[in-house]
Design a protein around this motif. Structure first.
Motif, PDB file in Angstrom:
ATOM      1  N   LYS A 150      -7.368  -0.148   1.061  1.00  0.00           N
ATOM      2  CA  LYS A 150      -7.681  -1.196   0.083  1.00  0.00           C
ATOM      3  C   LYS A 150      -7.300  -2.586   0.571  1.00  0.00           C
ATOM      4  CE  LYS A 150      -9.306  -0.889  -3.309  1.00  0.00           C
ATOM      5  NZ  LYS A 150     -10.631  -1.230  -3.851  1.00  0.00           N
ATOM      6  N   MET A 151      -6.418  -2.657   1.563  1.00  0.00           N
ATOM      7  CA  MET A 151      -5.942  -3.963   2.017  1.00  0.00           C
ATOM      8  C   MET A 151      -6.361  -4.238   3.458  1.00  0.00           C
ATOM      9  SD  MET A 151      -2.029  -5.405   2.223  1.00  0.00           S
ATOM     10  CE  MET A 151      -1.778  -5.531   0.449  1.00  0.00           C
ATOM     11  N   VAL A 152      -6.725  -5.486   3.715  1.00  0.00           N
ATOM     12  CA  VAL A 152      -7.025  -5.983   5.062  1.00  0.00           C
ATOM     13  C   VAL A 152      -6.063  -7.136   5.314  1.00  0.00           C
ATOM     14  CG1 VAL A 152      -8.782  -7.036   6.534  1.00  0.00           C
ATOM     15  CG2 VAL A 152      -9.452  -5.357   4.799  1.00  0.00           C
ATOM     16  N   TRP A 153      -5.552  -7.270   6.529  1.00  0.00           N
ATOM     17  CA  TRP A 153      -4.648  -8.384   6.794  1.00  0.00           C
ATOM     18  C   TRP A 153      -5.066  -9.130   8.058  1.00  0.00           C
ATOM     19  CZ3 TRP A 153      -2.575  -3.386   6.105  1.00  0.00           C
ATOM     20  CH2 TRP A 153      -2.407  -2.643   7.281  1.00  0.00           C
ATOM     21  N   SER A 154      -4.547 -10.334   8.216  1.00  0.00           N
ATOM     22  CA  SER A 154      -5.085 -11.247   9.224  1.00  0.00           C
ATOM     23  C   SER A 154      -4.317 -11.277  10.542  1.00  0.00           C
ATOM     24  CB  SER A 154      -5.135 -12.667   8.649  1.00  0.00           C
ATOM     25  OG  SER A 154      -3.834 -13.086   8.259  1.00  0.00           O
ATOM     26  N   ASP A 155      -3.032 -10.936  10.546  1.00  0.00           N
ATOM     27  CA  ASP A 155      -2.239 -10.987  11.780  1.00  0.00           C
ATOM     28  C   ASP A 155      -2.290 -12.363  12.445  1.00  0.00           C
ATOM     29  OD1 ASP A 155      -1.036  -8.528  11.882  1.00  0.00           O
ATOM     30  OD2 ASP A 155      -2.656  -7.557  12.969  1.00  0.00           O
ATOM     31  N   VAL A 156      -1.774 -13.364  11.763  1.00  0.00           N
ATOM     32  CA  VAL A 156      -1.781 -14.720  12.306  1.00  0.00           C
ATOM     33  C   VAL A 156      -0.787 -14.817  13.466  1.00  0.00           C
ATOM     34  CG1 VAL A 156      -1.335 -17.152  11.797  1.00  0.00           C
ATOM     35  CG2 VAL A 156      -2.432 -15.696  10.088  1.00  0.00           C
TER      36      VAL A 156
ATOM     37  N   GLN B 160       0.821  -1.208   0.000  1.00  0.00           N
ATOM     38  CA  GLN B 160       0.000   0.000   0.000  1.00  0.00           C
ATOM     39  C   GLN B 160       0.854   1.257   0.000  1.00  0.00           C
ATOM     40  OE1 GLN B 160      -3.729  -0.680   2.675  1.00  0.00           O
ATOM     41  NE2 GLN B 160      -2.004  -1.654   3.685  1.00  0.00           N
ATOM     42  N   ARG B 161       1.914   1.224   0.811  1.00  0.00           N
ATOM     43  CA  ARG B 161       2.738   2.421   0.973  1.00  0.00           C
ATOM     44  C   ARG B 161       3.352   2.878  -0.337  1.00  0.00           C
ATOM     45  NH1 ARG B 161       5.975   0.821   5.962  1.00  0.00           N
ATOM     46  NH2 ARG B 161       7.548   0.408   4.382  1.00  0.00           N
ATOM     47  N   GLN B 162       3.563   1.956  -1.264  1.00  0.00           N
ATOM     48  CA  GLN B 162       4.278   2.314  -2.493  1.00  0.00           C
ATOM     49  C   GLN B 162       3.487   3.273  -3.371  1.00  0.00           C
ATOM     50  OE1 GLN B 162       6.867  -0.764  -4.322  1.00  0.00           O
ATOM     51  NE2 GLN B 162       5.818  -2.154  -2.946  1.00  0.00           N
ATOM     52  N   ILE B 163       2.162   3.311  -3.212  1.00  0.00           N
ATOM     53  CA  ILE B 163       1.402   4.263  -4.039  1.00  0.00           C
ATOM     54  C   ILE B 163       0.604   5.255  -3.205  1.00  0.00           C
ATOM     55  CG2 ILE B 163       1.241   2.694  -6.004  1.00  0.00           C
ATOM     56  CD1 ILE B 163      -1.686   2.225  -5.217  1.00  0.00           C
ATOM     57  N   THR B 164       0.836   5.293  -1.892  1.00  0.00           N
ATOM     58  CA  THR B 164       0.098   6.225  -1.043  1.00  0.00           C
ATOM     59  C   THR B 164       0.309   7.664  -1.488  1.00  0.00           C
ATOM     60  OG1 THR B 164       0.232   4.744   0.856  1.00  0.00           O
ATOM     61  CG2 THR B 164      -0.214   7.049   1.319  1.00  0.00           C
ATOM     62  N   MET B 165       1.546   8.030  -1.779  1.00  0.00           N
ATOM     63  CA  MET B 165       1.842   9.396  -2.217  1.00  0.00           C
ATOM     64  C   MET B 165       1.716   9.553  -3.723  1.00  0.00           C
ATOM     65  SD  MET B 165       2.323  10.741   0.654  1.00  0.00           S
ATOM     66  CE  MET B 165       2.935  12.371   0.216  1.00  0.00           C
ATOM     67  N   HIS B 166       1.557   8.441  -4.430  1.00  0.00           N
ATOM     68  CA  HIS B 166       1.460   8.473  -5.892  1.00  0.00           C
ATOM     69  C   HIS B 166       0.040   8.785  -6.337  1.00  0.00           C
ATOM     70  CE1 HIS B 166       2.246   7.421 -10.053  1.00  0.00           C
ATOM     71  NE2 HIS B 166       1.311   6.490 -10.019  1.00  0.00           N
ATOM     72  N   ASP B 167      -0.945   8.323  -5.578  1.00  0.00           N
ATOM     73  CA  ASP B 167      -2.349   8.513  -5.951  1.00  0.00           C
ATOM     74  C   ASP B 167      -3.000   9.491  -4.985  1.00  0.00           C
ATOM     75  OD1 ASP B 167      -4.914   8.387  -6.832  1.00  0.00           O
ATOM     76  OD2 ASP B 167      -5.145   6.226  -6.639  1.00  0.00           O
ATOM     77  N   ARG B 168      -3.222  10.709  -5.464  1.00  0.00           N
ATOM     78  CA  ARG B 168      -3.907  11.705  -4.648  1.00  0.00           C
ATOM     79  C   ARG B 168      -5.405  11.741  -4.973  1.00  0.00           C
ATOM     80  NH1 ARG B 168      -0.212  15.188  -2.194  1.00  0.00           N
ATOM     81  NH2 ARG B 168       1.785  14.112  -2.110  1.00  0.00           N
TER      82      ARG B 168
END
Length: 287
Positions: A61-67, A46-54
């Motif tokens: 956009k992403m959800v993660w599970s933290d296993v 996500q971080r790679q386009i946070t500043m790219h897409d204004r």
């Protein structure tokens, strides 16, 4: 002395295939990327386009599970199942959930394809598992994997109602700013000049139901960025298809239009007229 540390520097682009799936999810406003992963740093894609897409916030956009370690030992399938259900429940208008996994989670032996299939049957939205091993494959491969799945969600047995409509597959959509609508407007204008019509573009910021109108059209053209897409995914459309050149530069644009005209049976003379018209506009600027 300053160059030595750079040899050991972790590159920003370090998620390859996972990043490609995330980009595809970002390009589908009604999709969510759910990543099965352990506790630790997860939002790198996500971080790679946070500043790219204004134009649209990418961090959501992403959800993660933290296993946890206990879940890893006892089994994490139920936790992932509950997170997927809860994600659909809490978010409005979700049409597609793309389940991915970190390489470590893929090595645990969890039956992610089977779990995704169960959830796909259970939930009102589509659920798919997309492999994202960190051992091989780049972001084009991850993007193409989602392209293939979404093409498979279209009803290609439906009759063709717009024979001159062309669906584009493999467009590299990475943000909701105005450059992409401008690109697609130009493509639509050039296609109209030869007697064709621009149909759904995979992907272009259009939601899944809009893309599922692609079977109305009479042809499918794959752009170079969708090259990893297997032939079987295109053959399954039952439409004439072409792996076209990039419509960039005078020569590339002309070859692209030539391919579309040939695919649809349109007069080649139309391509020549459009190409000559556009080149007359550009020539003074180039000079």
């Amino acid at each position: 002395a300053m160059t030595i540390p750079r040899e050991f520097e972790i590159p920003l682009y370090n998620q390859g295939r996972q990043f490609g799936v995330f980009l595809a999810a970002h390009a589908l406003p009604d999709a969510v990327n759910l990543m099965q992963t352990g506790v630790g740093c997860k939002p790198k894609a996500q971080r790679q386009i946070t500043m790219h897409d204004r134009g649209r916030e990418a961090q959501n956009k992403m959800v993660w599970s933290d296993v946890s370690e206990e879940q890893l030992i006892r089994g994490s399938a139920e936790a992932l199942r509950n997170i997927t259900r809860e994600t659909f429940k809490r978010r409005r208008g979700v049409s597609l959930i793309l389940i991915t996994a970190s390489t470590a989670m893929e090595l645990t032996g969890l039956d992610l394809p089977g779990l995704a299939a169960e959830l796909d049957d259970e939930l009102p939205c589509h659920v798919a598992y997309v492999p994202t091993p960190g051992t091989h494959g780049d972001h084009y491969q991850g993007y193409a994997d989602v392209l293939a799945h979404v093409l498979g969600l279209c009803d290609w047995d439906a009759p063709v109602t717009r024979p001159t409509q062309v669906s584009l597959v493999g467009y590299p959509f990475d943000r909701y700013e105005r450059d992409h609508p401008a690109n697609l407007h130009e493509l639509g204008r050039l296609l109209a000049g030869v007697g064709a019509e621009l149909g759904p573009v995979f992907f272009s910021g259009a939601p899944l139901p809009a893309l599922q109108r692609a079977p109305d059209g009479g042809a499918v053209v794959t752009l170079p960025w969708g090259r990893p897409l297997p032939d079987a995914a295109l053959d399954a459309t039952g439409r004439p298809h072409l792996r076209g050149p990039a419509p960039l530069s005078a020569r590339g644009s002309r070859l692209f239009l030539d391919g579309v005209a040939d695919l649809l049976g349109l007069p080649a003379r139309r391509v020549a007229v459009v190409a000559e018209r556009e080149e007359r506009k550009v020539a003074p600027l180039l000079r």
